[in-house]
Structures are given as structure tokens and as C-alpha cells.
Design an enzyme around this catalytic site. Structure first.
Site, PDB file in Angstrom:
ATOM      1  CE  LYS A  41      -2.267  -0.857   3.836  1.00 34.82           C
ATOM      2  NZ  LYS A  41      -1.697  -2.158   4.264  1.00 34.82           N
ATOM      3  NE  ARG A  79      -3.736  -1.169  10.756  1.00 34.60           N
ATOM      4  CZ  ARG A  79      -2.690  -0.625  10.147  1.00 34.60           C
ATOM      5  NH1 ARG A  79      -2.723   0.617   9.763  1.00 34.60           N
ATOM      6  NH2 ARG A  79      -1.613  -1.343   9.906  1.00 34.60           N
ATOM      7  NE  ARG A 126       7.451  -2.813   5.467  1.00 34.21           N
ATOM      8  CZ  ARG A 126       6.176  -2.542   5.720  1.00 34.21           C
ATOM      9  NH1 ARG A 126       5.350  -2.239   4.745  1.00 34.21           N
ATOM     10  NH2 ARG A 126       5.720  -2.615   6.961  1.00 34.21           N
ATOM     11  NE  ARG A 138       6.809  -0.660   9.924  1.00 39.39           N
ATOM     12  CZ  ARG A 138       5.556  -0.548   9.467  1.00 39.39           C
ATOM     13  NH1 ARG A 138       5.330   0.134   8.354  1.00 39.39           N
ATOM     14  NH2 ARG A 138       4.561  -1.116  10.099  1.00 39.39           N
ATOM     15  NE  ARG A 173       2.438  -5.051  11.185  1.00 40.33           N
ATOM     16  CZ  ARG A 173       3.426  -4.789  10.345  1.00 40.33           C
ATOM     17  NH1 ARG A 173       4.620  -5.346  10.517  1.00 40.33           N
ATOM     18  NH2 ARG A 173       3.242  -4.006   9.334  1.00 40.33           N
TER      19      ARG A 173
END
Ligand code: AMP
Length: 219
Positions: free
Chosen positions: A13, A88, A127, A160, A171
Site C-alpha cells: 500500500k 482499521r 522490507r 521496522r 498483524r
């Protein structure tokens, strides 16, 4: 044009949102980025949010809704925005509707980027993010030109804290239980367009653009 971008963590996203916002001159509002900025500044909100984020849980609705209420009043959102990572939960979606009514604004489209579970863990642990400009890389599919450095500003890229396997699994579970119900909420308002989030970044972006083009033409 006001958009909502939904999809599991690691669907891509953020990367696609940056391109959409650049091309359509709208402003990206990422609640995750705002919260991380609060954490690095050491604000009260940052202190409250940090443990939820690091455990892969959602930050309580009332904190997020207060954050959004303040943020959406800023002038940079006047010409349109893309909400990335918000809402969310169903209570957040309801609070957003109420706020938009007050501001005499509305959501034009809800884009849902779909990626199967098995791709998510691999994507997120590879990532890397730039702390300065927020650009996101993937070590294999979208690596920086120079190892560990952002192409745009040369900052040291970071992994992260919540992008480790255990937190990512959590998550994903939270996404299914708490965020997926809002897809139905927006489907009932006829706002949802789904996009396959697997494949080359360019192709995914093309598919998003063709949805946005037909929306703009219909308007
Ligand atoms: P993201 O950068 O969107 O993946 O968000 C990182 C983390 O920030 C999430 O796992 C949550 O802990 C928190 N967060 C971001 N946006 C929200 C939201 N709308 N509601 C609750 N928690 C959020």
C-alpha cells in the site's frame, strides 16, 4: 479525490500510495507513519502507542480517531487525500463517516490490495524503509541502488521493529479479525474496488490507474 487504501500489512500500500499521490496531486495520510513520527519525537501519544505497535496490536481507536480529527483539518489535505492504514476497525470507519459529514467531505473510492498470506511474511521481513522520506524497498524485488542507502536522499535504510516474523503473523491475524470487516462496510456503500497485489509493481500500478481513470471519467 478522497481515497481509502486497504490491504493486509505488506500488501504494498505504502509504495503504491506514494505514486498515486504524486500523480494525482493528493496527500497521503498514513497513520502508521504519523505514529512512528510521534514515537521518534517522544510525545505522549508516541509513548502510549509504542507498545501496541511493537506487539503487532492496534493502537486504541480513541487515540487514532483523535489523531485523524486533528490531521484532516490541516491545509495539505484540502485538495484530496489517500488514507493509508486508516480506518482499521469498524468503529474507526464509523467515526470517519461522522467526521467527514462535519467537514462536508466524502470518500470517493476504497481500493483493496489483495495479497495471499504466504507472500506477506516473506515480503515484510525483506522490507527496508527510509527514515527521512519514507520510501520503501524490498531487498530482492525492489532493492536500493546502493546497498542499505535510500536512492533519493542517501539515508541509512532500516528494518521496522514490527517487521519480524512473529509480529507480522500477529498483524495479519489482527487484519483479518478487525480490519477485514470494514471491506463489507464499504461494499454496502458501493465504494470498493479490489486489485491483485501480486506481480510487478508497474503492472499493479497500471491496474490501480485504470480504476482511478474510469472513476474520474464517470464523475
Ligand atoms: P502500518 O505502518 O500502517 O503498518 O502501521 C503500523 C502499526 O501502527 C500497526 O500495526 C498498528 O499498531 C498501528 N496503527 C497504524 N494505523 C492504525 C490504525 N488506524 N488503528 C490502530 N492502529 C494503527
Amino acid at each position: 479525490m478522497n481515497l481509502i487504501f486497504l490491504g493486509p500489512p505488506g500488501a504494498g500500500k505504502g509504495t503504491q500510495a506514494q505514486r498515486i499521490c504524486w500523480e494525482y496531486s493528493i496527500t497521503q495520510l498514513s497513520t502508521g507513519d504519523l505514529l512512528r513520527a510521534h514515537i521518534s519525537k517522544g510525545t505522549n501519544l508516541g509513548k502510549e502507542a509504542e507498545s501496541f505497535i511493537n506487539a503487532g496490536n492496534l493502537v486504541p481507536d480513541e487515540l487514532i480517531i483523535a489523531l485523524i480529527k486533528e490531521e484532516l483539518l490541516l491545509p495539505q489535505y484540502k485538495n484530496g487525500y489517500l488514507l493509508d492504514g486508516f480506518p482499521r476497525t469498524v468503529p474507526q470507519a464509523i467515526a470517519l463517516d461522522k467526521l467527514l459529514d462535519e467537514l462536508k467531505q466524502s470518500i470517493d473510492l476504497v481500493l483493496v490490495l489483495e495479497v495471499p498470506d504466504e507472500d506477506i511474511v516473506e515480503r515484510l521481513t525483506a522490507r527496508r524503509t527510509c527514515p527521512t522520506c519514507g520510501k520503501v524497498y524490498h531487498l530482492v524485488f525492489n532493492p536500493p541502488l546502493s546497498e542499505g542507502k535510500c536512492d533519493l536522499d542517501g539515508s541509512d535504510l532500516f528494518l521496522r521493529k514490527d517487521d519480524n516474523e512473529e509480529t507480522v503473523t500477529k498483524r495479519l491475524k489482527v487484519y483479518k479479525e478487525q480490519t477485514m470487516p470494514i471491506i463489507k462496510y464499504y461494499q454496502e456503500k458501493n465504494l470498493v474496488q479490489s486489485i491483485n497485489g501480486v506481480g510487478r509493481l508497474e503492472q499493479i500500478y497500471k491496474n490501480i490507474k485504470s480504476i482511478l481513470k474510469s472513476f474520474i471519467k464517470e464523475k
